[in-house]
Structure formats: structure tokens, C-alpha cells
Design an enzyme around this catalytic site. Structure first.
Site, PDB file in Angstrom:
ATOM      1  N   LYS A  54       1.883  -1.081  14.867  1.00 35.60           N
ATOM      2  CA  LYS A  54       3.341  -1.118  15.207  1.00 35.60           C
ATOM      3  C   LYS A  54       3.586  -2.327  16.120  1.00 35.60           C
ATOM      4  CE  LYS A  54       4.945   2.881  13.629  1.00 35.60           C
ATOM      5  NZ  LYS A  54       4.467   2.258  12.195  1.00 35.60           N
TER       6      LYS A  54
ATOM      7  N   PRO B 224      -3.293  -0.978  18.958  1.00 38.52           N
ATOM      8  CA  PRO B 224      -3.313  -1.368  17.731  1.00 38.52           C
ATOM      9  C   PRO B 224      -3.197  -0.250  16.502  1.00 38.52           C
ATOM     10  CG  PRO B 224      -5.222  -2.204  18.184  1.00 38.52           C
ATOM     11  CD  PRO B 224      -4.555  -1.636  19.624  1.00 38.52           C
TER      12      PRO B 224
ATOM     13  N   TYR C 288      -8.772   4.904   8.155  1.00 38.27           N
ATOM     14  CA  TYR C 288      -9.085   5.030   9.366  1.00 38.27           C
ATOM     15  C   TYR C 288     -10.076   6.037   9.631  1.00 38.27           C
ATOM     16  CZ  TYR C 288      -4.608   2.755  10.714  1.00 38.27           C
ATOM     17  OH  TYR C 288      -3.645   1.709  10.639  1.00 38.27           O
TER      18      TYR C 288
ATOM     19  N   HIS D 150       0.741  -1.279  -0.060  1.00 43.55           N
ATOM     20  CA  HIS D 150      -0.146  -0.114  -0.009  1.00 43.55           C
ATOM     21  C   HIS D 150       1.002   1.184  -0.018  1.00 43.55           C
ATOM     22  CE1 HIS D 150      -3.816  -2.059   1.866  1.00 43.55           C
ATOM     23  NE2 HIS D 150      -3.389  -2.750   0.965  1.00 43.55           N
TER      24      HIS D 150
ATOM     25  N   TYR E 244       4.592   6.178  10.192  1.00 44.03           N
ATOM     26  CA  TYR E 244       3.448   5.156   9.811  1.00 44.03           C
ATOM     27  C   TYR E 244       4.431   3.754   9.094  1.00 44.03           C
ATOM     28  CZ  TYR E 244      -0.640   2.528   8.953  1.00 44.03           C
ATOM     29  OH  TYR E 244      -1.679   1.390   8.979  1.00 44.03           O
TER      30      TYR E 244
HETATM   31  C1  PHB Z   1      -5.201  -4.852  10.396  1.00 43.22           C
HETATM   32  O1  PHB Z   1      -5.227  -5.153   9.020  1.00 43.22           O
HETATM   33  O2  PHB Z   1      -5.418  -5.993  11.188  1.00 43.22           O
HETATM   34  C2  PHB Z   1      -4.820  -3.681  11.188  1.00 43.22           C
HETATM   35  C3  PHB Z   1      -4.596  -2.729  10.391  1.00 43.22           C
HETATM   36  C4  PHB Z   1      -4.202  -1.347  10.620  1.00 43.22           C
HETATM   37  C5  PHB Z   1      -4.293  -1.312  12.075  1.00 43.22           C
HETATM   38  C6  PHB Z   1      -4.286  -2.083  12.998  1.00 43.22           C
HETATM   39  C7  PHB Z   1      -4.778  -3.672  12.459  1.00 43.22           C
HETATM   40  O3  PHB Z   1      -3.601  -0.112  12.570  1.00 43.22           O
END
Ligand code: PHB
Ligand code: APR
Length: 403
Positions: A298, A294, A202, A74, A386
Site C-alpha cells: 500500500k 509492505p 504470499y 495481474h 488489495y
Molecule cells: C514487490 O514486488 O516488491 C512487492 C509485492 C507485493 C508486496 C510487497 C512488495 O506486498
């Protein structure tokens, strides 16, 4: 049965398996002791975002074949608030760095295959695992298939996760614990639905945070902010889809595709650091030493950077007899850990609704997100964190080529 080895590793999660393989590449012997079964460890659904540096590390270690083939690279991500999605171009802002979506359980599967290929010992379903002698002559004891085992080693790597025994074996008072629990958890689902967007979204919403992610071109991974310890029974599938739609549908009509839910669970959110990450001849790595919420993606990446630092230190000891890298291990790892803690805390507090928040906090969060998505400087700051800040340990000094 007595096993003699150089490094005894407790835990076959990403940290323990990565360390075992890095040590193998340096010709250092190890025994890995895991209390769960092979299937349990592989099937456990966890996060799935790999930083550029983690991808480079897995490839440099020779375990990146399936990752290169099946991982989804990505170049950007979306931040959505007030029903509008804003793209942050990670690659453009960081000189071509990106993230790769590849389930943690896939990483674990690849590493178990690699371990099995080396012929070095890996015990699953070890019972009553205990450690001793971390001040002088470390041992790991456990039962396996009815027999008593003892691993005698120079060093122990405590890679046994947050609930493991290694951190708990450090005498009270020798560790400082820094901790914050959050007044919410994440309800996560896997759904049989092709992702309706090819990058993560997000979402900030008055009813709470939501996250759109994926595992493959046919499986969508979604999360919802829910109260902490929310019983999963409170969330029949219809209620989950309703809430996902409410929080995520954008003004342009974008929403996740829906499909059969094949997995669902609730995870608590916490920030946690135990310092120092060393006690005598035992080193803590990964979730055994630190937990991040999460939101910043990280957790696995921090585990990977810990073990890179530890593998360099152990290689320095066995190849050159030097102990300075072992002595620096905790400080080097904690510096990165605290940066990741800060980032994960910021992502979490900017995107989630807190029970005590009032209208002021809502407007402040919106202004924060407005600034983030309108300022190249702010987007660059998010992007470089990130995709992962540069490692303090180069692949070369850790004995790997590339990176
Ligand atoms: C996930 O795809 O499980 C995932 C992606 C981004 C995050 C946390 C979990 O910040
Ligand atoms: N004896 C042996 N093994 C143990 C014990 C014990 N007493 N206690 C726990 N374990 C095992 C667990 O079963 C697990 O397989 O240690 C392993 C720890 O793995 P993880 O919890 O995955 O932790 P880590 O390897 O540090 O990886 C960090 O995992 O929690 C996620 O999202 C987090 O991505 C991060 C990553």
C-alpha cells in the site's frame, strides 16, 4: 538566489513528483527540492504493486505510456499455506479491477522525465535543506552547487519520506504519533530468473513468511521474513535460495526459478501515522506522514492518494479561493490511511510468524487462511482492499478526466 513559487515541494520521491506534475497540469507552479542525486532516486529499489486507482491516475495524468507498455497486469494472486497455493481472483471478485506490477523506481523515472519536460525547477543534491515560516510565510532554504537558495512559497508540501525534515519541524506536541514496530524485517532480492508463476504468491510457513513477486518477464523479486536488523552478511546467496525453497516449494512441486542475485537488502517493518497531516501552511504527504508494512503493498498507493487530495485542495484554492478542501485534507487522507493501516497490519499478522507465537497462534493463522481461501466473502474483502478501495476524491473534482 531567491525563487518565488506557489508550492514548495520537499522530496522527489513518488509523492513529491506526482504532486508537482498534478499541480503543473492545473497551471500551478512549484519548485521541488531533493537532497539525493537523480541516479540515486531512480536506482533505489522499492516495492512494485500499483493499485488500479494508481494506474488510472498515472494514465489520466499523461505519464502512463511506459507503464501501459511494460507494466504487468495481474488479475489475481496466490495465498499459500501448508504447502498449497490458493488463487484469489481479484478481477472477478471486484468487477474487473486488478493490480499492475511496475517497479516504484520506474514510476519515479517516468515522473522525473515528465517534470524535466515541463521545464519547472527540480533541484537534486540539495544540501542542508531546511524549512521555516510554516505559520505565515513559508520558505525552503538549501545549498546547491555552492550557492545559497531560498524558495518563497504560499504552501510547503512535505513529501520527504519517513526520515525527512518536514514532519520533524513540527513543534513537539502538535503531532500525535501512532506507531508499531514488528519483530522482523524483510530480506528482499532481485534475481535474474524468469518468474515461475505469472502472479504473486504470499506464503505462510512455520519458518516465516515468504513472498514471490517479479519485475519483468526475466527478473524475479523475492522476500523472506528475517529477524529485524538482520545483517545481510548472514545471508550468502546459497543460504537465501535454500530458505526460499524450504518456505515456498508447494506440494505440486511449484517453486521460484533461481538465478543470479543482482540486488539484496533488509528492510525493517513498521506501521506509523503522524496526525494531523497539516501544520499551518505545510502539508505532509506519503511516507513523511505514514508508513505501512509492505505486506499489503500500500505504501506508494497511499502516497498517490494523498497527493490527489492535496492537488484538488490547492487547485480549489488557486482557482476559486476556497480553503475548505485544504482544511479537510488531513481528515480525508487519514481516513484512507487508517484503512490501509488496518489491512496491512492484518496481512502482516496473518502471514508472519511472531517470536512469541506458540502452537495456538500457528493453528489460528492456518484457520484464518483456511477461512480466507474458502469463503467468497472473505476473498472479496481481501480483493477489494488489495486492488484499492474507492478514492474519496474523484479525478473530475481533481481536474483530471477519466477514472
Ligand atoms: C514487490 O514486488 O516488491 C512487492 C509485492 C507485493 C508486496 C510487497 C512488495 O506486498
Ligand atoms: N530534503 C530534501 N529531500 C529529502 C530530504 C530532505 N531533508 N529527506 C528526504 N528527502 C527525499 C528522499 O531522498 C526521497 O527521494 O524525499 C524523498 C522521499 O521519497 P520516498 O521515501 O520515496 O517517499 P514518498 O514519496 O512519500 O513515497 C512513498 O516510497 O518509501 C516508499 O514504499 C514507500 O511506496 C512508498 C513510497
Amino acid at each position: 538566489m531567491i525563487h518565488q513559487t506557489q508550492v514548495g515541494i520537499v522530496g522527489a520521491g513518488p509523492a513529491g513528483l506526482l504532486l508537482g506534475h498534478l499541480l503543473h497540469l492545473h497551471g500551478i507552479d512549484s519548485v521541488i527540492v531533493e537532497n539525493r542525486s537523480r541516479d540515486y532516486v531512480i536506482d533505489r529499489v522499492r516495492a512494485g504493486v500499483l493499485e488500479q486507482g494508481t494506474v488510472d491516475l498515472l494514465i489520466a495524468m499523461g505519464v502512463g505510456e511506459r507503464l501501459t507498455r511494460c507494466g504487468l497486469r495481474h488479475n489475481g494472486l496466490y495465498v499459500s499455506f501448508q504447502r498449497r497455493r490458493h488463487r484469489i481472483d481479484l478481477a472477478e471478485l471486484t468487477g474487473g479491477r486488478a493490480i499492475t506490477v511496475y517497479g516504484q523506481n520506474e514510476v519515479v523515472r517516468d515522473l522525473i522525465d515528465a517534470r524535466t519536460g515541463t521545464g519547472r525547477p527540480l533541484f537534486f543534491e540539495a544540501e542542508d535543506v531546511s524549512i521555516d515560516g510554516t505559520d505565515s510565510s513559508p520558505v525552503i532554504r538549501f545549498r546547491h552547487e555552492g550557492g545559497e537558495h531560498e524558495v518563497r512559497c504560499d504552501y510547503i508540501a512535505g513529501c520527504d519520506g519517513f526520515h525527512g525534515i518536514c514532519r520533524q519541524s513540527v513543534p513537539h506536541g502538535d503531532l500525535t504519533i501512532y506507531e508499531r514496530t514488528y519483530p522482523f524485517g524483510w530480506l528482499g532480492i532481485l534475481a535474474e530468473a524468469p518468474p515461475s508463476c505469472d502472479e504473486l504468491v504470499y506464503t505462510h510457513h512455520e519458518r516465516g513468511f515468504a513472498l514471490f513477486s517479479m519485475r519483468s518477464t526475466s527478473v524475479t523479486r523475492l522476500y523472506l521474513q528475517v529477524p529485524p536488523d538482520e545483517p545481510i552478511e548472514n545471508w550468502p546467496d546459497d543460504a537465501i535460495w535454500n530458505e526460499m525453497r524450504t518456505r515456498m516449494t508447494a506440494a505440486d512441486g511449484w517453486a521460484p526459478n533461481e538465478g543470479r542475485i543482482i540486488q539484496k537488502s533488509v528492510t525493517p517493518m513498521r506501521s506509523f501515522v503522524a496526525a494531523p497531516m497539516r501544520h499551518g501552511r505545510m502539508f505532509l504527504a506519503g511516507d513523511a506522514a505514514h508508513i505501512v508494512p509492505p505486506t499489503g503493498a500500500k505504501g506508494l498507493n497511499l502516497a498517490a492518494s494523498d497527493v490527489l487530495v492535496l492537488a484538488r485542495a490547492l487547485r480549489g484554492f488557486y482557482d476559486q479561493g476556497r480553503t475548505d478542501w485544504l482544511d479537510e485534507y488531513s481528515d480525508v487522507c487519514l481516513r484512507r490511511t487508517w484503512r490501509a493501516q488496518r489491512f496491512s497490519w492484518w496481512m502482516t499478522s496473518t502471514l508472519h510468524r511472531f517470536p512469541d507465537d506458540g502452537p495456538f497462534d500457528l493453528q489460528r493463522q492456518i484457520a484464518d487462511l483456511d477461512y480466507l481461501t474458502g469463503s467468497r466473502a472473505a476473498m472479496t474483502s481481501l480483493a477489494e482492499q488489495y486492488v484499492g478501495l474507492p478514492s474519496e476524491v474523484s479525478f473530475e473534482s481533481a481536474g483530471l478526466s477519466g477514472g
